[in-house]
Design a protein around this motif. Structure first.
Motif, PDB file in Angstrom:
ATOM      1  N   VAL A 203       0.856  -1.182   0.000  1.00 10.58           N
ATOM      2  CA  VAL A 203       0.000   0.000   0.000  1.00 10.58           C
ATOM      3  C   VAL A 203       0.897   1.238   0.000  1.00 10.58           C
ATOM      4  O   VAL A 203       1.741   1.397   0.887  1.00 10.58           O
ATOM      5  N   LEU A 204       0.722   2.079  -1.022  1.00  9.06           N
ATOM      6  CA  LEU A 204       1.511   3.294  -1.138  1.00  9.06           C
ATOM      7  C   LEU A 204       0.662   4.509  -0.799  1.00  9.06           C
ATOM      8  O   LEU A 204      -0.518   4.567  -1.153  1.00  9.06           O
ATOM      9  N   ARG A 205       1.283   5.458  -0.117  1.00  5.50           N
ATOM     10  CA  ARG A 205       0.594   6.697   0.201  1.00  5.50           C
ATOM     11  C   ARG A 205       1.601   7.845   0.126  1.00  5.50           C
ATOM     12  O   ARG A 205       2.588   7.858   0.846  1.00  5.50           O
ATOM     13  N   ARG A 206       1.356   8.767  -0.802  1.00  7.44           N
ATOM     14  CA  ARG A 206       2.204   9.945  -0.966  1.00  7.44           C
ATOM     15  C   ARG A 206       3.674   9.588  -1.130  1.00  7.44           C
ATOM     16  O   ARG A 206       4.551  10.198  -0.521  1.00  7.44           O
ATOM     17  N   GLY A 207       3.937   8.570  -1.930  1.00 10.55           N
ATOM     18  CA  GLY A 207       5.305   8.209  -2.252  1.00 10.55           C
ATOM     19  C   GLY A 207       6.029   7.371  -1.230  1.00 10.55           C
ATOM     20  O   GLY A 207       7.236   7.123  -1.364  1.00 10.55           O
ATOM     21  N   SER A 208       5.327   6.910  -0.197  1.00  7.46           N
ATOM     22  CA  SER A 208       5.924   6.074   0.838  1.00  7.46           C
ATOM     23  C   SER A 208       5.095   4.803   0.999  1.00  7.46           C
ATOM     24  O   SER A 208       3.930   4.742   0.592  1.00  7.46           O
ATOM     25  N   VAL A 209       5.697   3.800   1.606  1.00 12.35           N
ATOM     26  CA  VAL A 209       5.009   2.519   1.822  1.00 12.35           C
ATOM     27  C   VAL A 209       4.278   2.573   3.161  1.00 12.35           C
ATOM     28  O   VAL A 209       4.898   2.745   4.220  1.00 12.35           O
ATOM     29  N   ALA A 210       2.952   2.412   3.107  1.00 12.22           N
ATOM     30  CA  ALA A 210       2.132   2.439   4.320  1.00 12.22           C
ATOM     31  C   ALA A 210       1.891   1.041   4.875  1.00 12.22           C
ATOM     32  O   ALA A 210       1.600   0.886   6.069  1.00 12.22           O
ATOM     33  N   PHE A 211       1.980   0.028   4.016  1.00 21.67           N
ATOM     34  CA  PHE A 211       1.736  -1.349   4.445  1.00 21.67           C
ATOM     35  C   PHE A 211       2.361  -2.290   3.438  1.00 21.67           C
ATOM     36  O   PHE A 211       2.311  -2.057   2.228  1.00 21.67           O
ATOM     37  N   THR A 212       2.949  -3.378   3.925  1.00 27.02           N
ATOM     38  CA  THR A 212       3.416  -4.470   3.077  1.00 27.02           C
ATOM     39  C   THR A 212       3.051  -5.771   3.766  1.00 27.02           C
ATOM     40  O   THR A 212       3.364  -5.967   4.945  1.00 27.02           O
ATOM     41  N   GLY A 213       2.360  -6.653   3.036  1.00 27.02           N
ATOM     42  CA  GLY A 213       1.990  -7.934   3.619  1.00 27.02           C
ATOM     43  C   GLY A 213       0.876  -8.592   2.834  1.00 27.02           C
ATOM     44  O   GLY A 213       0.618  -8.238   1.676  1.00 27.02           O
ATOM     45  N   GLU A 214       0.206  -9.548   3.456  1.00 31.67           N
ATOM     46  CA  GLU A 214      -0.914 -10.239   2.832  1.00 31.67           C
ATOM     47  C   GLU A 214      -2.217  -9.527   3.179  1.00 31.67           C
ATOM     48  O   GLU A 214      -2.337  -8.915   4.243  1.00 31.67           O
ATOM     49  N   PRO A 215      -3.207  -9.619   2.271  1.00 28.16           N
ATOM     50  CA  PRO A 215      -4.479  -8.929   2.535  1.00 28.16           C
ATOM     51  C   PRO A 215      -5.154  -9.337   3.832  1.00 28.16           C
ATOM     52  O   PRO A 215      -5.893  -8.549   4.427  1.00 28.16           O
ATOM     53  N   ALA A 216      -4.897 -10.573   4.283  1.00 27.24           N
ATOM     54  CA  ALA A 216      -5.560 -11.066   5.493  1.00 27.24           C
ATOM     55  C   ALA A 216      -4.881 -10.596   6.773  1.00 27.24           C
ATOM     56  O   ALA A 216      -5.406 -10.815   7.869  1.00 27.24           O
ATOM     57  N   GLU A 217      -3.740  -9.945   6.651  1.00 23.21           N
ATOM     58  CA  GLU A 217      -3.004  -9.545   7.851  1.00 23.21           C
ATOM     59  C   GLU A 217      -3.702  -8.415   8.605  1.00 23.21           C
ATOM     60  O   GLU A 217      -4.345  -7.552   7.990  1.00 23.21           O
ATOM     61  N   PRO A 218      -3.554  -8.401   9.936  1.00 21.06           N
ATOM     62  CA  PRO A 218      -4.110  -7.296  10.717  1.00 21.06           C
ATOM     63  C   PRO A 218      -3.489  -5.963  10.268  1.00 21.06           C
ATOM     64  O   PRO A 218      -2.311  -5.884   9.972  1.00 21.06           O
ATOM     65  N   GLY A 219      -4.294  -4.976  10.192  1.00 20.79           N
ATOM     66  CA  GLY A 219      -3.783  -3.667   9.799  1.00 20.79           C
ATOM     67  C   GLY A 219      -3.994  -3.329   8.348  1.00 20.79           C
ATOM     68  O   GLY A 219      -3.921  -2.158   7.969  1.00 20.79           O
ATOM     69  N   PHE A 220      -4.295  -4.357   7.505  1.00 20.90           N
ATOM     70  CA  PHE A 220      -4.449  -4.060   6.085  1.00 20.90           C
ATOM     71  C   PHE A 220      -5.642  -3.152   5.844  1.00 20.90           C
ATOM     72  O   PHE A 220      -5.535  -2.146   5.146  1.00 20.90           O
ATOM     73  N   THR A 221      -6.784  -3.492   6.422  1.00 21.87           N
ATOM     74  CA  THR A 221      -7.997  -2.686   6.197  1.00 21.87           C
ATOM     75  C   THR A 221      -7.789  -1.263   6.677  1.00 21.87           C
ATOM     76  O   THR A 221      -8.185  -0.288   5.995  1.00 21.87           O
ATOM     77  N   ARG A 222      -7.176  -1.111   7.818  1.00 24.34           N
ATOM     78  CA  ARG A 222      -6.948   0.233   8.364  1.00 24.34           C
ATOM     79  C   ARG A 222      -6.063   1.052   7.444  1.00 24.34           C
ATOM     80  O   ARG A 222      -6.264   2.255   7.268  1.00 24.34           O
ATOM     81  N   ARG A 223      -5.054   0.412   6.841  1.00 19.83           N
ATOM     82  CA  ARG A 223      -4.125   1.123   5.981  1.00 19.83           C
ATOM     83  C   ARG A 223      -4.708   1.500   4.620  1.00 19.83           C
ATOM     84  O   ARG A 223      -4.129   2.279   3.886  1.00 19.83           O
ATOM     85  N   THR A 224      -5.841   0.898   4.265  1.00 15.18           N
ATOM     86  CA  THR A 224      -6.436   1.176   2.966  1.00 15.18           C
ATOM     87  C   THR A 224      -7.675   2.064   3.079  1.00 15.18           C
ATOM     88  O   THR A 224      -8.472   2.155   2.140  1.00 15.18           O
ATOM     89  N   ARG A 225      -7.865   2.709   4.174  1.00 14.80           N
ATOM     90  CA  ARG A 225      -8.967   3.664   4.308  1.00 14.80           C
ATOM     91  C   ARG A 225      -8.472   5.020   3.816  1.00 14.80           C
ATOM     92  O   ARG A 225      -7.739   5.712   4.534  1.00 14.80           O
ATOM     93  N   TRP A 226      -8.836   5.337   2.565  1.00 15.95           N
ATOM     94  CA  TRP A 226      -8.342   6.595   2.009  1.00 15.95           C
ATOM     95  C   TRP A 226      -9.051   7.710   2.710  1.00 15.95           C
ATOM     96  O   TRP A 226      -9.502   8.594   2.483  1.00 15.95           O
TER      97      TRP A 226
END
Length: 226
Positions: A203-226
Motif C-alpha cells: 500500500v503506497l501513500r504519498r510516495g511512501s510505503v504504508a503497508f506491506t503484507g498479505e491482505p488477510a493480515e491485521p492492519g491491512f484494512t486500516r491502511r487502505t482507508r483513504w
C-alpha cells in the motif's frame, strides 16, 4: 518466497518534486503482487521505475539479485519484462490484428489472447483507435500475454472496463501467476475479486510505503482507508 524484482531505497524525482521517498518494494517470483493506492500515491512511478521508464535519483532496482538500475527500458524488455502503462499502451492507427502481428506472426500463437478475451476475435480488423477504452485495455494486456515476458507490470488494467469485465481481467492476471508461473505486478486503486488472492500487497501513500503484507493480515484494512 524468492524475490523476482525489487526496488531498494528507490527515489524518483520529477523536477523539484519527489514522487518516491526511498521505498523498498519486493515482488515475489511467480506470484501476484498488488501495488495499492489512490492517484498520486506513487503506484505508476514505482512500475515505471521497475521498467526503466523513469530513472532513479537514489536507490537501486534489483532483478533476481542483480543490480539493473543502469539498464535501460529496451534492454529490460529484451530480458523478459513487459509494461502495460495506464495510457498510450496501443497504437490507434493499427488494427487489432496488426498489433498481434507485432508480437507473433503465427495466428495459432494468438490463442492465449482469445482465451483470455474472446471478444477480441470479432475485432481483429478494427483499428484500435475506434475501440472503446475497455477494449483497448484488452488489446494492451493481450500483447503482454503474447510477449512471453516472465515479468508483467500492469497499471490499472481494469480501467475503462465494466465491473464484470474488470473482474475477468483480474482473474486472467491471477491465473498467469498461479498457473503460468509469471511474476505479475498490478497497480490498482482498490483490492477486488481475484486480486485478493495476491501473495503480497504494497500500500503506497504519498510516495511512501504504508503497508506491506498479505491482505488477510491485521492492519491491512486500516491502511487502505483513504
Amino acid at each position: 518466497m524468492s524475490v523476482e524484482i525489487e526496488l531498494r531505497g528507490a527515489r524518483v524525482r520529477y523536477g523539484p518534486l519527489e514522487a518516491l521517498h526511498g521505498v523498498d518494494l519486493a515482488m515475489p517470483s511467480g506470484r501476484l503482487t498488488v501495488l495499492l493506492g489512490r492517484n498520486g500515491s506513487g503506484r505508476s512511478t514505482a512500475l515505471h521505475a521497475l521498467a526503466g521508464i523513469v530513472p532513479l535519483s537514489g536507490g537501486r532496482v534489483l532483478w533476481r539479485g542483480e543490480d539493473v538500475t543502469g539498464l535501460d527500458a529496451f534492454r529490460r524488455a529484451r530480458r523478459g519484462l513487459a509494461l502495460v502503462p495506464e495510457q498510450r499502451a496501443v497504437f490507434g492507427s493499427l488494427t487489432v490484428e496488426e498489433h498481434f502481428a507485432l508480437v507473433t506472426g503465427d495466428v495459432g500463437g494468438r490463442t492465449p489472447a482469445f482465451e483470455a478475451f474472446p471478444a477480441l476475435r470479432g475485432l481483429l480488423k478494427r483499428r484500435v483507435g475506434t475501440l472503446s477504452g475497455g477494449e483497448q485495455r484488452m488489446v494492451a494486456v493481450s500483447l503482454a500475454l503474447l510477449s512471453g515476458a516472465g515479468v508483467l507490470l500492469l497499471d490499472e488494467p481494469g480501467q475503462g472496463l465494466a465491473p464484470a469485465a474488470a473482474a475477468r481481467m483480474h482473474q486472467v492476471l491471477a491465473e498467469q501467476a498461479a498457473d503460468g508461473g509469471r511474476t505479475v505486478v498490478v497497480a490498482e486503486q482498490q483490492l477486488r475479486g481475484a486480486l485478493r488472492g495476491a501473495a503480497v500487497v504494497h500500500v503506497l501513500r504519498r510516495g511512501s510505503v504504508a503497508f506491506t503484507g498479505e491482505p488477510a493480515e491485521p492492519g491491512f484494512t486500516r491502511r487502505t482507508r483513504w
